[in-house]
Design a protein around this motif. Structure first.
Motif, PDB file in Angstrom:
ATOM      1  N   HIS A  94       0.862  -1.187   0.000  1.00 28.50           N
ATOM      2  CA  HIS A  94       0.000   0.000   0.000  1.00 28.50           C
ATOM      3  C   HIS A  94       0.897   1.236   0.000  1.00 28.50           C
ATOM      4  CE1 HIS A  94      -3.656  -2.280   1.134  1.00 28.50           C
ATOM      5  NE2 HIS A  94      -2.810  -3.039   1.808  1.00 28.50           N
ATOM      6  N   TYR A  95       0.720   2.092  -0.985  1.00 28.35           N
ATOM      7  CA  TYR A  95       1.401   3.394  -0.996  1.00 28.35           C
ATOM      8  C   TYR A  95       0.325   4.456  -0.819  1.00 28.35           C
ATOM      9  CZ  TYR A  95       5.275   0.779  -3.068  1.00 28.35           C
ATOM     10  OH  TYR A  95       6.278  -0.121  -3.308  1.00 28.35           O
ATOM     11  N   ALA A  96       0.762   5.711  -0.644  1.00 34.73           N
ATOM     12  CA  ALA A  96      -0.215   6.778  -0.401  1.00 34.73           C
ATOM     13  C   ALA A  96      -1.256   6.817  -1.513  1.00 34.73           C
ATOM     14  CB  ALA A  96       0.512   8.112  -0.306  1.00 34.73           C
ATOM     15  N   ASP A  97      -0.816   6.668  -2.750  1.00 35.62           N
ATOM     16  CA  ASP A  97      -1.724   6.909  -3.871  1.00 35.62           C
ATOM     17  C   ASP A  97      -2.067   5.657  -4.662  1.00 35.62           C
ATOM     18  OD1 ASP A  97       0.939   6.654  -4.543  1.00 35.62           O
ATOM     19  OD2 ASP A  97       0.787   7.927  -6.313  1.00 35.62           O
ATOM     20  N   ARG A  98      -1.537   4.521  -4.284  1.00 34.78           N
ATOM     21  CA  ARG A  98      -1.806   3.330  -5.088  1.00 34.78           C
ATOM     22  C   ARG A  98      -1.534   2.048  -4.305  1.00 34.78           C
ATOM     23  NH1 ARG A  98       3.384   4.987  -6.083  1.00 34.78           N
ATOM     24  NH2 ARG A  98       4.899   3.333  -6.465  1.00 34.78           N
ATOM     25  N   VAL A  99      -2.054   0.954  -4.838  1.00 37.42           N
ATOM     26  CA  VAL A  99      -1.782  -0.347  -4.244  1.00 37.42           C
ATOM     27  C   VAL A  99      -1.147  -1.211  -5.331  1.00 37.42           C
ATOM     28  CG1 VAL A  99      -2.804  -2.405  -3.214  1.00 37.42           C
ATOM     29  CG2 VAL A  99      -3.689  -0.157  -2.622  1.00 37.42           C
ATOM     30  N   THR A 100      -0.026  -1.822  -4.994  1.00 39.41           N
ATOM     31  CA  THR A 100       0.713  -2.628  -5.963  1.00 39.41           C
ATOM     32  C   THR A 100       0.789  -4.066  -5.471  1.00 39.41           C
ATOM     33  OG1 THR A 100       2.035  -0.742  -6.674  1.00 39.41           O
ATOM     34  CG2 THR A 100       2.978  -2.911  -7.084  1.00 39.41           C
ATOM     35  N   VAL A 101       0.605  -5.004  -6.387  1.00 37.90           N
ATOM     36  CA  VAL A 101       0.781  -6.408  -6.037  1.00 37.90           C
ATOM     37  C   VAL A 101       1.969  -6.962  -6.825  1.00 37.90           C
ATOM     38  CG1 VAL A 101      -0.248  -8.699  -5.943  1.00 37.90           C
ATOM     39  CG2 VAL A 101      -1.693  -6.700  -5.661  1.00 37.90           C
TER      40      VAL A 101
END
Ligand code: SAH
Length: 350
Positions: A94-101
């Protein structure tokens, strides 16, 4: 091949649901790929039908452990493949502006890069498309509990995606067409498998290509990334140029900075030259080497990382230093080695 839930196409679902009206298939499809529901939660269909689907099309991943770090912002899932029991891992960031898998594409890896924990452990088998897609769905289900949507997928987990290109490509299509992730938010990272890069170039979507360069001269790259002996830098750069020409998407180079090995001024100059030889110039992702049990050399210290990045920037190359996420749960780049004795993890962290 036995059918599993996320390997199933709409046609497979229709077969299992024979006798049901066509819109039922769409209801299931949307439950799976839009709502990220388990079959048992898809209440737009009857309980009997849910039961029938769950029996005919089992899922592929059994959760062994969920580890959390960075105050909950990094989650590592350790799974066992139901078929064959091999361990694989997925990381949700989880980043401030996005979610990456970050997904795995193989159980293990045959590329044998010495500094990579997966490479140290060796290869078990290819993942199927469904096993790749299910990692994203299960991570997305987790993110949904925090009201967050998965926006980026990076094929940077265990395994070499371009040594399993057909399954990876079919997974990309599912993620793009059904989950709705745009091509510019899908990144395939490769050790430099030239035929795979060439195949990827013929595929219809312009996904991002990241190349794990780590050395810009053949003698050093032969040591760090053994496949370089088969696919040397000059040929790899030709394949990158061709990919660029067709896709028109900037390529990125990954560079794990290893103290005294590939972090000198000479290395930065050689890397800058390679990056600048692509148009547009390749973007460099610097990853300070993460510790792994089988590789004695350490990562470059913070000052050295800054110096290296500055040298690249002085030469007109954009470089990002990738923040280490999940080092304490062995979820950081190159640390995925599911099944490695827990005691090693503990010892490294004291
Ligand atoms: N096989 C693919 C994807 C693997 S991992 C590839 O090689 O690109 C994604 C990135 O993590 C690669 O750039 C890989 O070289 C890097 N990596 C591997 N081990 C690492 C380590 N111990 N520290 C930092 N980065 C590492």
């Amino acid at each position: 091949m036995t059918a599993t839930l996320y390997d199933a196409t709409r046609a497979t679902l229709a077969e299992v649901m024979a006798g049901e009206p066509a819109y039922r298939v769409e209801q299931v499809w949307s439950g799976l790929y839009k709502q990220f529901q388990e079959v048992g939660q898809i209440t737009t269909i009857s309980a009997a039908l849910r039961e029938k689907l769950a029996t005919a099309l089992p899922t592929s991943l059994a959760l062994v452990r969920e580890s959390v770090s960075d105050k909950g912002d990094t989650v590592k899932f350790l799974w066992r493949l139901v078929d064959g029991n091999h361990p694989i891992e997925t990381v949700l960031m989880h980043y401030a502006d996005r979610v990456t898998v970050c997904v795995s594409t193989q159980a293990g890896c045959a590329m044998a890069c010495g500094f990579c924990a997966t490479g140290q452990a060796g290869f078990n088998r290819q993942l199927t498309t469904g096993e790749i897609v299910e990692q994203v769905v299960r991570a997305a289900r987790h993110a949904k509990q925090r009201q967050q949507r998965v926006a980026n997928i990076v094929f940077m987990g265990m395994g070499e995606p371009l040594a399993n290109e057909p399954a990876v490509w079919a997974a990309i299509e599912r993620l793009h067409d059904d989950i709705g992730i745009s091509a510019r938010h899908l990144t395939v990272s490769t050790v430099g498998i030239i035929p795979g890069i060439r195949t990827l170039a013929t595929r219809p979507l312009p996904v991002n290509l990241a190349v794990s360069m780590h050395a810009a001269r053949d003698d050093l790259r032969d040591d760090l990334v053994p496949i370089n002996k088969r696919y040397p830098i000059k040929d790899l750069m030709d394949a990158c140029r061709d990919y660029l020409r067709v896709k028109n998407r900037r390529i990125s180079f990954e560079w794990a900075l290893i103290a005294g090995v590939n972090d000198t001024a000479r290395d930065a100059n050689e890397l800058a030259k390679l990056a600048l030889s692509l148009k547009p110039t390749a973007h460099v992702n610097i990853i300070p080497l993460n510790p792994t049990p089988g590789f004695p050399t350490r990562g470059t210290d913070a000052a050295g990382v800054r110096r290296f990045a500055d040298r690249l920037r002085d030469r007109g190359v954009n470089a990002t230093v990738r923040r280490n996420r999940g080092t304490d749960i062995d979820a950081a780049c190159g640390q995925l080695a599911a099944g490695q004795p827990v005691v090693l993890t503990a010892r490294r962290n004291v």
